[in-house]
Design a protein around this motif. Structure first.
Motif, mmCIF file in Angstrom:
data_model
loop_
_atom_site.group_PDB
_atom_site.id
_atom_site.type_symbol
_atom_site.label_atom_id
_atom_site.label_comp_id
_atom_site.label_asym_id
_atom_site.label_seq_id
_atom_site.Cartn_x
_atom_site.Cartn_y
_atom_site.Cartn_z
ATOM 1 N N ASP A 56 -27.966 13.744 -5.934
ATOM 2 C CA ASP A 56 -26.713 12.876 -6.311
ATOM 3 C C ASP A 56 -25.775 13.160 -5.254
ATOM 4 N N ALA A 57 -25.396 14.411 -5.084
ATOM 5 C CA ALA A 57 -24.257 14.923 -4.322
ATOM 6 C C ALA A 57 -24.590 14.715 -2.935
ATOM 7 N N SER A 58 -25.693 15.042 -2.452
ATOM 8 C CA SER A 58 -26.117 14.790 -1.147
ATOM 9 C C SER A 58 -25.902 13.188 -0.612
ATOM 10 N N LYS A 59 -26.350 12.239 -1.599
ATOM 11 C CA LYS A 59 -26.206 10.905 -1.371
ATOM 12 C C LYS A 59 -24.603 10.410 -1.422
ATOM 13 N N ALA A 60 -23.938 11.125 -2.209
ATOM 14 C CA ALA A 60 -22.549 10.684 -2.309
ATOM 15 C C ALA A 60 -21.975 11.396 -1.265
ATOM 16 N N ALA A 61 -22.301 12.508 -0.729
ATOM 17 C CA ALA A 61 -21.587 12.953 0.546
ATOM 18 C C ALA A 61 -21.838 11.852 1.715
ATOM 19 N N ALA A 62 -22.991 11.656 1.757
ATOM 20 C CA ALA A 62 -23.361 11.044 2.937
ATOM 21 C C ALA A 62 -22.773 9.485 2.760
ATOM 22 N N TYR A 63 -22.600 8.805 1.643
ATOM 23 C CA TYR A 63 -21.662 7.651 1.518
ATOM 24 C C TYR A 63 -20.241 7.876 1.613
ATOM 25 N N HIS A 64 -19.564 8.802 1.270
ATOM 26 C CA HIS A 64 -17.993 8.993 1.698
ATOM 27 C C HIS A 64 -17.874 9.309 3.217
ATOM 28 N N GLN A 65 -18.976 9.857 3.871
ATOM 29 C CA GLN A 65 -18.786 10.119 5.386
ATOM 30 C C GLN A 65 -19.073 9.018 6.041
ATOM 31 N N LYS A 66 -19.803 8.141 5.763
ATOM 32 C CA LYS A 66 -20.283 6.729 6.229
ATOM 33 C C LYS A 66 -19.071 5.726 6.337
ATOM 34 N N MET A 67 -18.336 5.942 5.071
ATOM 35 C CA MET A 67 -17.269 5.027 4.673
ATOM 36 C C MET A 67 -15.876 5.700 5.140
ATOM 37 N N MET A 68 -15.817 6.912 5.580
ATOM 38 C CA MET A 68 -14.692 7.538 6.322
ATOM 39 C C MET A 68 -15.063 6.943 7.856
ATOM 40 N N LYS A 69 -16.009 7.039 8.638
ATOM 41 C CA LYS A 69 -16.628 6.505 9.996
ATOM 42 C C LYS A 69 -16.075 5.027 9.963
ATOM 43 N N HIS A 70 -16.492 4.128 9.171
ATOM 44 C CA HIS A 70 -16.203 2.792 9.005
ATOM 45 C C HIS A 70 -14.635 2.534 8.906
ATOM 46 N N HIS A 71 -14.142 3.122 7.960
ATOM 47 C CA HIS A 71 -12.534 2.769 7.953
ATOM 48 C C HIS A 71 -11.774 3.306 9.226
ATOM 49 N N ASP A 72 -12.098 4.471 9.779
ATOM 50 C CA ASP A 72 -11.684 4.767 11.087
ATOM 51 C C ASP A 72 -11.917 3.846 12.341
ATOM 52 N N ALA A 73 -12.953 3.417 12.401
ATOM 53 C CA ALA A 73 -13.232 2.378 13.325
ATOM 54 C C ALA A 73 -12.484 1.222 13.175
ATOM 55 N N TRP A 74 -12.216 0.769 12.170
ATOM 56 C CA TRP A 74 -11.448 -0.509 11.833
ATOM 57 C C TRP A 74 -10.241 -0.321 11.852
ATOM 58 N N ALA A 75 -9.625 0.634 11.584
ATOM 59 C CA ALA A 75 -8.105 1.234 11.605
ATOM 60 C C ALA A 75 -7.904 1.282 13.054
ATOM 61 N N LYS A 76 -8.657 1.788 14.026
ATOM 62 C CA LYS A 76 -8.490 1.802 15.339
ATOM 63 C C LYS A 76 -8.478 0.377 16.131
ATOM 64 N N ALA A 77 -9.569 -0.394 15.631
ATOM 65 C CA ALA A 77 -9.539 -1.752 16.167
ATOM 66 C C ALA A 77 -8.268 -2.495 15.605
ATOM 67 N N HIS A 78 -7.681 -2.500 14.524
ATOM 68 C CA HIS A 78 -6.642 -3.318 14.079
ATOM 69 C C HIS A 78 -5.485 -2.584 14.780
ATOM 70 N N ASP A 79 -5.172 -1.447 15.061
ATOM 71 C CA ASP A 79 -4.300 -1.036 15.894
ATOM 72 C C ASP A 79 -4.308 -1.573 17.447
ATOM 73 N N HIS A 80 -5.498 -1.487 17.793
ATOM 74 C CA HIS A 80 -5.562 -1.989 18.934
ATOM 75 C C HIS A 80 -5.252 -3.414 19.093
ATOM 76 N N GLU A 81 -5.722 -4.396 18.353
ATOM 77 C CA GLU A 81 -5.300 -5.778 18.282
ATOM 78 C C GLU A 81 -3.760 -6.069 17.829
ATOM 79 N N SER A 82 -3.167 -5.345 17.252
ATOM 80 C CA SER A 82 -1.773 -5.418 16.704
ATOM 81 C C SER A 82 -0.941 -5.024 18.084
ATOM 82 N N ASN A 83 -1.574 -4.510 19.018
ATOM 83 C CA ASN A 83 -0.820 -4.384 20.202
ATOM 84 C C ASN A 83 -0.843 -5.275 21.384
#
Length: 130
Positions: free
Chosen positions: A20-47
């Motif tokens: 369970d911990a291994s699956k949860a860790a993978a989930y949070h890592q995937k979500m961090m990567k996802h949100h980082d990519a979208w944050a950068k994209a929105h920042d780029h678009e806002s400029n």
């Protein structure tokens, strides 16, 4: 020496918790990567857009950054306290709440972007506790 039923049961429980911990860790890592990519994209678009769109992308960038941070905190709480701990469960819920806010902010922006900065990966599903 043969193990008792209780010993076997405890070992199985520990294995299940580690899984369970291994699956949860993978989930949070995937979500961090996802949100980082979208944050950068929105920042780029806002400029690269007008003032009204800029504000919406700026909010979305902030929300995605917050979501990435909260998933990092959940990942850290998981490692420190374990998958069944109160600390982790609270951090997990907070991270998922931030993810929902970030996805709402993205949906408030224009469907068609002026730049090619929009991430192309599929949005991961928000997962409940294991």
């Amino acid at each position: 020496k043969m193990k008792t039923f209780h010993q076997l049961s405890e070992e199985l429980q520990k294995f299940a918790e580690a899984n369970d911990a291994s699956k949860a860790a993978a989930y949070h890592q995937k979500m961090m990567k996802h949100h980082d990519a979208w944050a950068k994209a929105h920042d780029h678009e806002s400029n690269n857009v007008g003032p009204r769109s800029q504000e919406k992308h700026s909010y979305a960038e902030t929300d995605h950054s917050n979501a990435a941070d909260m998933h990092k905190k959940a990942h850290d709480a998981l490692k420190k306290h374990g998958a069944s701990s109160l600390e982790y469960n609270k951090a997990h819920d907070s991270a998922n709440s931030e993810s929902q806010s970030a996805h709402m902010s993205t949906s408030d922006t224009a469907k068609k972007w002026k730049t090619a900065g929009k991430p192309t990966h599929s949005t991961p599903s928000i997962e409940k506790h294991a």
